[in-house]
Scaffold this active site. Structure first.
Site, short mmCIF file in Angstrom:
data_model
loop_
_atom_site.label_atom_id
_atom_site.label_comp_id
_atom_site.label_asym_id
_atom_site.label_seq_id
_atom_site.Cartn_x
_atom_site.Cartn_y
_atom_site.Cartn_z
N VAL A 175 0.93 -1.30 0.01
CA VAL A 175 0.03 -0.02 -0.07
C VAL A 175 0.85 1.19 -0.05
O VAL A 175 0.35 2.58 0.54
CB VAL A 175 -1.17 -0.15 1.23
CG1 VAL A 175 -2.19 -0.80 1.15
CG2 VAL A 175 -0.16 -0.12 2.66
N CYS A 176 2.15 1.09 -0.49
CA CYS A 176 3.02 2.36 -0.38
C CYS A 176 3.36 2.65 -1.82
O CYS A 176 3.35 1.85 -2.79
CB CYS A 176 4.39 2.04 0.25
SG CYS A 176 5.67 3.45 0.08
N ILE A 177 3.13 3.84 -2.50
CA ILE A 177 3.18 4.39 -3.68
C ILE A 177 4.54 5.44 -3.81
O ILE A 177 4.55 6.27 -4.75
CB ILE A 177 1.86 4.78 -4.20
CG1 ILE A 177 1.39 6.06 -3.40
CG2 ILE A 177 0.63 3.59 -4.55
CD1 ILE A 177 0.07 6.64 -3.84
N THR A 178 5.47 5.29 -3.07
CA THR A 178 6.21 6.20 -2.95
C THR A 178 7.05 6.22 -4.43
O THR A 178 7.44 7.26 -4.79
CB THR A 178 7.28 6.11 -1.96
OG1 THR A 178 6.69 6.26 -0.55
CG2 THR A 178 8.69 6.72 -2.10
#
Length: 327
Positions: A175-178
């Site tokens: 759930v990380c979109i860095t």
């Protein structure tokens, strides 16, 4: 030159088996030592609001697992430490790096937590180095985990500042979109980044993010991790704090990143997203299955404990483990 190092991720690696020396997989020892304490498994549920709450933290501590409480309910941290200590359990909390956190750390002298994690997205920062030094000055007996980072230089700097462990992983989480929002990160090459950082480390490394299967835990240990922080595999349980949602008669749990607008409460500097995961039973069942799978990994490694995983050979075959299949 960075471009000279092998670049791969979990799905690109297969570990090569050795002769088995135990008569039953149950003989394999999955315990790990971090600081002064021994824990049943080298895994940590991610310190995220949809993964852990105080009830789950107590459950994990009572059963001999390591945990890190999230930092998003700041006023509850001191009462939480007190409650854990009254039960004879370790207290493991998270802090940020804002100015008021310095005063908070100083206030912990009377009831000192065993573990503090400095938890920010880009941990290779002067603000993190300053906080490490402050904690070590005020609470010298506390084990300090700092992160997150993605380079050997960062590991060395945080260790030199006094960190007892560094957390490696910039944006590989589900759930990380860095990597999409910023162009930076270890998404897609997290395992290679772990290997790169571990070679520079003198202290413990915690791999954080990108774990999609239980076999990835063994791979993390092979490439230098002492512990493995996991989000999505620990989300979606019946007791998970994420909101329960019903869709077409099926139940799901919300799971969102710590830098998502759902966590922040505003759409500003968003580097996380929210997803729904099918509800998948109890946390204790997942922990049992993880232990059994890790015991099997140790048996394939030809050893009796986690250390045997560190010495196995491996092959890099791009996307080899799926071979068109899914689980």
């Amino acid at each position: 030159m960075f471009n000279d190092i092998p670049v791969f991720d979990y799905e690109d690696i297969q570990l090569i088996p050795n002769k088995c020396i135990i008569t039953s997989r149950s003989q394999a020892d999955t315990s790990v030592t971090l600081g002064k304490y021994q824990f049943k498994l080298p895994v940590i549920p991610a310190n995220m609001q949809t993964i852990i709450d105080e009830t789950i933290a107590e459950q994990l501590a009572k059963e001999g697992y390591f945990y890190i409480m999230h930092r998003f309910d700041e006023d509850s941290r001191k009462p939480f430490i007190k409650r854990m200590h009254e039960q004879g359990l370790i207290a493991s909390i998270s802090v940020g790096v804002k100015a008021y956190e310095y005063e908070f750390v100083t206030s912990l002298k009377e009831d000192t937590p065993e573990f503090i994690t400095i938890d920010i997205a880009h941990g290779h920062a002067n603000s993190v180095i300053d906080m490490i030094k402050h904690i070590k000055t005020e609470l010298p007996e506390t084990f300090v985990i700092a992160g997150n980072v993605g380079t050997p230089e960062a590991v060395r700097e945080l260790e030199n500042a006094g960190a007892d462990a560094t957390k490696v992983g910039i944006g590989p989480g589900k759930v990380c979109i860095t990597k999409v929002k910023t162009g930076f990160g270890t998404g897609g090459w997290q395992l290679a980044a772990l290997r790169w950082c571990a070679k520079a480390a003198r202290k413990s490394i915690i791999a954080d993010g990108g774990i999609r299967t239980h076999g990835d835990i063994a791979k993390s240990i092979r490439f230098g991790a002492s512990m493995v922080m996991i989000g999505s595999l620990f989300a979606g349980h019946i007791e998970s704090p994420g909101k329960t949602v019903e869709v077409d008669g099926e139940t799901f749990k919300e799971y969102y990143g710590s830098a998502s607008e759902y966590q922040k409460g505003e759409h500003k500097n968003v580097e996380g997203k929210k997803i729904l995961l099918p509800t998948k039973g109890h946390l204790s069942d997942t922990l049992t299955e993880m232990q059994q799978d890790l015991q099997s990994s140790i048996s394939y490694a030809g050893g009796k404990d986690l250390d045997s995983l560190r010495h196995v050979d491996y092959v890099i075959v791009k996307n080899s483990i799926w071979n068109g299949d899914s689980i």
